[in-house]
Structure formats: structure tokens, C-alpha cells
Design a protein around this motif. Structure first.
Motif, mmCIF file in Angstrom:
data_model
loop_
_atom_site.group_PDB
_atom_site.id
_atom_site.type_symbol
_atom_site.label_atom_id
_atom_site.label_comp_id
_atom_site.label_asym_id
_atom_site.label_seq_id
_atom_site.Cartn_x
_atom_site.Cartn_y
_atom_site.Cartn_z
ATOM 1 N N SER A 268 0.857 -1.193 0.000
ATOM 2 C CA SER A 268 0.000 0.000 0.000
ATOM 3 C C SER A 268 0.885 1.231 0.000
ATOM 4 O O SER A 268 2.112 1.136 0.153
ATOM 5 C CB SER A 268 -0.929 0.013 1.221
ATOM 6 O OG SER A 268 -0.180 0.082 2.417
ATOM 7 N N GLY A 269 0.273 2.390 -0.157
ATOM 8 C CA GLY A 269 1.007 3.640 -0.123
ATOM 9 C C GLY A 269 2.099 3.716 -1.173
ATOM 10 O O GLY A 269 1.961 3.218 -2.294
ATOM 11 N N LEU A 270 3.233 4.334 -0.803
ATOM 12 C CA LEU A 270 4.329 4.537 -1.745
ATOM 13 C C LEU A 270 4.903 3.211 -2.233
ATOM 14 O O LEU A 270 5.316 3.101 -3.399
ATOM 15 C CB LEU A 270 5.429 5.375 -1.084
ATOM 16 C CG LEU A 270 6.616 5.759 -1.976
ATOM 17 C CD1 LEU A 270 6.142 6.556 -3.189
ATOM 18 C CD2 LEU A 270 7.637 6.556 -1.172
ATOM 19 N N ALA A 271 4.917 2.196 -1.365
ATOM 20 C CA ALA A 271 5.444 0.885 -1.779
ATOM 21 C C ALA A 271 4.607 0.298 -2.911
ATOM 22 O O ALA A 271 5.154 -0.300 -3.858
ATOM 23 C CB ALA A 271 5.472 -0.063 -0.584
ATOM 24 N N LEU A 272 3.282 0.444 -2.833
ATOM 25 C CA LEU A 272 2.409 -0.043 -3.898
ATOM 26 C C LEU A 272 2.624 0.764 -5.170
ATOM 27 O O LEU A 272 2.698 0.204 -6.275
ATOM 28 C CB LEU A 272 0.950 0.024 -3.460
ATOM 29 C CG LEU A 272 -0.102 -0.355 -4.503
ATOM 30 C CD1 LEU A 272 0.120 -1.764 -5.025
ATOM 31 C CD2 LEU A 272 -1.514 -0.214 -3.927
ATOM 32 N N LYS A 273 2.730 2.071 -5.038
ATOM 33 C CA LYS A 273 2.951 2.931 -6.200
ATOM 34 C C LYS A 273 4.243 2.552 -6.911
ATOM 35 O O LYS A 273 4.292 2.447 -8.148
ATOM 36 C CB LYS A 273 2.990 4.398 -5.760
ATOM 37 C CG LYS A 273 3.057 5.427 -6.896
ATOM 38 C CD LYS A 273 2.851 6.828 -6.325
ATOM 39 C CE LYS A 273 2.770 7.881 -7.429
ATOM 40 N NZ LYS A 273 4.099 8.423 -7.760
ATOM 41 N N ASN A 274 5.295 2.328 -6.149
ATOM 42 C CA ASN A 274 6.578 1.958 -6.739
ATOM 43 C C ASN A 274 6.510 0.588 -7.415
ATOM 44 O O ASN A 274 7.072 0.388 -8.499
ATOM 45 C CB ASN A 274 7.674 1.961 -5.671
ATOM 46 C CG ASN A 274 8.025 3.362 -5.195
ATOM 47 O OD1 ASN A 274 7.774 4.344 -5.899
ATOM 48 N ND2 ASN A 274 8.588 3.470 -4.004
ATOM 49 N N ALA A 275 5.817 -0.347 -6.772
ATOM 50 C CA ALA A 275 5.702 -1.693 -7.345
ATOM 51 C C ALA A 275 4.941 -1.656 -8.666
ATOM 52 O O ALA A 275 5.340 -2.299 -9.650
ATOM 53 C CB ALA A 275 5.027 -2.629 -6.350
ATOM 54 N N LEU A 276 3.850 -0.909 -8.703
ATOM 55 C CA LEU A 276 3.067 -0.802 -9.931
ATOM 56 C C LEU A 276 3.860 -0.099 -11.031
ATOM 57 O O LEU A 276 3.758 -0.460 -12.213
ATOM 58 C CB LEU A 276 1.749 -0.080 -9.663
ATOM 59 C CG LEU A 276 0.747 -0.818 -8.773
ATOM 60 C CD1 LEU A 276 -0.486 0.046 -8.516
ATOM 61 C CD2 LEU A 276 0.323 -2.148 -9.403
ATOM 62 N N HIS A 277 4.639 0.909 -10.646
ATOM 63 C CA HIS A 277 5.466 1.586 -11.648
ATOM 64 C C HIS A 277 6.422 0.600 -12.318
ATOM 65 O O HIS A 277 6.570 0.597 -13.559
ATOM 66 C CB HIS A 277 6.256 2.722 -11.007
ATOM 67 C CG HIS A 277 7.285 3.318 -11.923
ATOM 68 N ND1 HIS A 277 6.948 4.080 -13.012
ATOM 69 C CD2 HIS A 277 8.647 3.220 -11.936
ATOM 70 C CE1 HIS A 277 8.048 4.447 -13.661
ATOM 71 N NE2 HIS A 277 9.098 3.932 -13.020
#
Length: 385
Positions: A169-178
Motif C-alpha cells: 500500500s502507499g508509496l510501496a504499492l505505487k513503486n511496485a506498480l510503476h
């Protein structure tokens, strides 16, 4: 007209639970009922005989538009608010028809005033078996599909594609999706024309595309710079980050859509927010000096396209770093707003069949990456809490 920041409506909670939440959040008995409805839809005669306020899926042929408890018009349709279904496309007896109340999110695709060619076509509808015009009906509709096939449950895209994002979730999810969607095939801006003819094809008329803001079905070949032509709209305005039409953000199909030329010109590079004056050509769209509000049935589409852009373009590999904020008048800065409103729109206008089809075509035939927020709309609030 609502003022800025004021939400228009909220999805009926029971329908969200019954139709959109994955089955592992539903009790076994409710999950079985939902699956059974989807795989074995009611006939119209069954729907008429079981007006018991349960949520059911019904398949039938469009016979016209009900305007009273005993009147169904078959031409000169007054609006897009309702349709009548029967077990036979030639049925003329009102007693053998069920009346469907069409919510605003489906009117541009299933209303007869906008789509008179739907008469005689088979469609499938999920809603509550309840009287409409004091006549056997379907209300609180949550899904509508064209054709003979029963709708499929709205489940997240399966496979290993999103494995590395699991549990984050949060920034970790954003980075993973990127990392998942970052590498993709790029097409030239000139090739976007032909791509949009496939991604935005009218499911009821393969010669046409559906225009984003007006909802108008228009000939695929009627594109260009003429006042009534369609052209290529950058939903993330290309001046927000000043990336123009270069490969990458300038040609990314996940945020490029066909729009009416003059409507596109009015939207220009406005941020997104609620409020303003209604556009005279694009009814249901509102704008003022600093923002654009799209029609209800594509609000979620717009939000999920911007979510994608903010995750895909993070400033690595020499690309622009695009981010969402809660402002308007972002100008040439690489920001787009308003985030809080976009999150509301993502909830208010769920993913529909048209969006899912676009995502598949872009993934299979062009860029070979997906918009995660079409597959998992819940990830937007998990990132931007």
C-alpha cells in the motif's frame, strides 16, 4: 448544478457488496446467489413473475421506451431514461415486458434517444426486481451488457502480472506498480489515430468510435481538425509537464481518447474538478476558468487514466515525473488535479465493460502494459490515502 467539491451521488452500498466486491468478502450464500444470477440470467417472463426486490440478472430484447405504466414508444424517444425488454424482439404486449430504469452512468450507451439502433437488440441487465411506472421492472441497475452473453463477475485481472504488488500500500504499492507497467511498447503520434479506432470502437457500430466527453458515436474516418471532427485528446493535458506529443507520455494510449474537436478545444488544459457552466455541445460536462467536470458516466474513466499516468511516469529514464495534487491552475508544472475529486469519481463511476475492453486491446495489441486502476480500482485509495 453542484458547486465545487460537492459530490453528486454515492453508489448504493448494497449493490457494491452484491456485485463489485470479490467473493472472498461475501458470505458463501450471497456469493453463490451472485454467481448463479450471472451464469443463469432470468428471462423477462421470470423477471415479471418474481418482482420480489431481489437483485437479479435479466436478459431480453429491447422493444422500446416505457413512458407510462401502459405505454411503450417505439420511435421518437423522449430521453435515455428507460427501456422495455421482452423475450421476443417483436413483442408488442406491455404485459410481457419488463421496464428497466437506466441510471445516468449507462444512458449514453443504452438510452434509446442516443442509441435508437438498440431496438430489437438483446441486452443483459443486473438490477433489483421492483416495479417501475407501477409495472414489473428492474431498478437500481448496476450492470448492462450488449449481446447474447451473460455478464461476467467483475473480478480483478488474474495471472502473475501484479504478483510483485501483492500486499503493498502507499508509496510501496505505487513503486511496485510503476515497475510493472514501466516498460512498454511505444507508438508514434500519427499511429494513435488507427489505435483509437480500435480501442474506442462503438460496440454497437463497428464503423464508429465513441467520443469521450459527448458520448457521441461518430464515424471512425470523420477525424481531423474540422469543427465536428474528432481528434486525439490528452486526458492528462500535455502542457502539464510540457511533454507534447513525444513518445511516451505524449503517445500513451492509456490516456488518449477521441473527442469532438471543439469540445477538446474548450477543455484545453484545464484541471479536473466539480463545478462550472454546462457545455452547450457536451451536455453533462461543466467547466469554468480553471477546471473541467466530465459527464457522470466517464468520471471514473478520467480518474483512472490520471492515476495511471501518475504511476507510469516517475521521472526515471529521462522521462517527466507526473504527480497528482489538490490544486487547479497547474499550468505547465507536471501536476494534475484535483486528487480528492478524482478519488471520489473513481468510487462514483465504477469500471465498465468499455474500459476493460480498452485495457485489453492496449495490452494485447499495442503497448503490452495495463492500467492497474482498471483492473484494481481499489488501489487508488490504497496509494493516495
Amino acid at each position: 448544478m453542484f458547486t465545487k467539491h460537492e459530490p453528486r451521488f454515492a453508489l448504493p452500498i448494497l449493490l457494491v457488496l452484491a456485485f463489485f466486491i470479490p467473493t472472498f468478502f461475501i458470505t458463501p450464500s450471497l456469493a453463490a446467489a451472485v454467481d448463479e444470477s450471472l451464469s443463469s440470467p432470468y428471462s423477462v417472463s421470470q423477471a415479471i413473475a418474481n418482482q420480489d426486490s431481489t437483485v437479479k440478472t435479466v436478459s431480453g430484447y429491447v422493444t422500446g421506451q416505457p413512458t407510462s405504466d401502459n405505454t411503450v414508444v417505439t420511435s421518437g424517444y423522449p430521453n435515455d431514461y428507460a427501456i422495455a425488454l421482452a423475450d421476443s424482439p417483436s413483442e408488442t404486449s406491455n404485459a410481457k415486458m419488463v421496464y428497466v430504469q437506466i441510471p445516468s452512468s449507462f444512458r449514453s450507451e443504452f438510452g434509446l434517444k442516443t442509441n435508437p439502433s438498440l431496438k430489437g437488440k438483446k441486452i443483459t441487465v443486473t438490477g433489483t426486481l421492483s416495479a417501475y411506472f407501477t409495472h414489473p421492472g428492474l431498478k437500481d441497475v448496476s450492470a448492462m451488457f450488449s449481446g447474447n452473453d451473460s455478464p461476467e463477475p467483475e473480478t480483478p485481472w488474474v495471472g502473475s502480472y501484479y504478483d510483485s504488488a501483492s500486499g503493498k500500500s502507499g508509496l510501496a504499492l505505487k513503486n511496485a506498480l510503476h515497475q510493472i507497467i514501466d516498460d512498454h511498447s511505444e507508438i508514434s503520434y500519427s499511429n494513435v489515430w488507427d489505435a483509437l479506432r480500435k480501442t474506442d470502437e462503438d460496440p454497437n457500430n463497428t464503423n464508429n468510435v465513441i467520443l469521450l466527453y459527448t458520448g457521441r458515436s461518430q464515424l471512425k474516418t470523420m477525424n481531423g481538425s474540422g469543427v465536428n471532427d474528432w481528434n486525439r485528446e490528452h486526458v492528462w493535458a500535455k502542457s502539464h509537464g510540457d511533454f507534447g506529443t513525444t513518445l511516451g507520455p505524449g503517445t500513451d494510449l492509456h490516456h488518449l481518447r477521441p473527442t469532438d474537436v471543439s469540445v477538446n478545444s474548450t477543455r484545453n488544459n484545464l484541471d479536473f474538478d466539480n463545478g462550472g457552466s454546462e457545455h452547450t455541445e457536451a451536455i453533462g460536462n461543466y467547466y469554468d476558468s480553471d477546471s473541467w467536470e466530465p459527464r457522470d458516466s466517464v468520471k471514473g474513466d478520467v480518474a483512472r487514466m490520471l492515476f495511471y499516468m501518475a504511476v507510469r511516469y516517475e521521472g526515471d529514464s529521462g522521462e517527466v515525473d507526473l504527480e497528482l495534487n489538490n490544486q487547479v491552475n497547474n499550468g505547465t508544472a507536471p501536476y494534475h488535479g484535483k486528487l480528492a475529486v478524482l478519488l471520489q469519481w473513481n468510487e462514483q463511476d465504477p469500471v465498465d465493460a468499455f474500459e476493460r475492453n480498452r485495457n485489453e486491446i492496449i495490452y494485447d495489441q499495442y503497448q503490452h502494459n495495463r492500467n492497474p486502476f482498471i483492473d484494481h480500482p481499489e488501489w487508488a485509495s490504497a496509494i493516495w490515502q
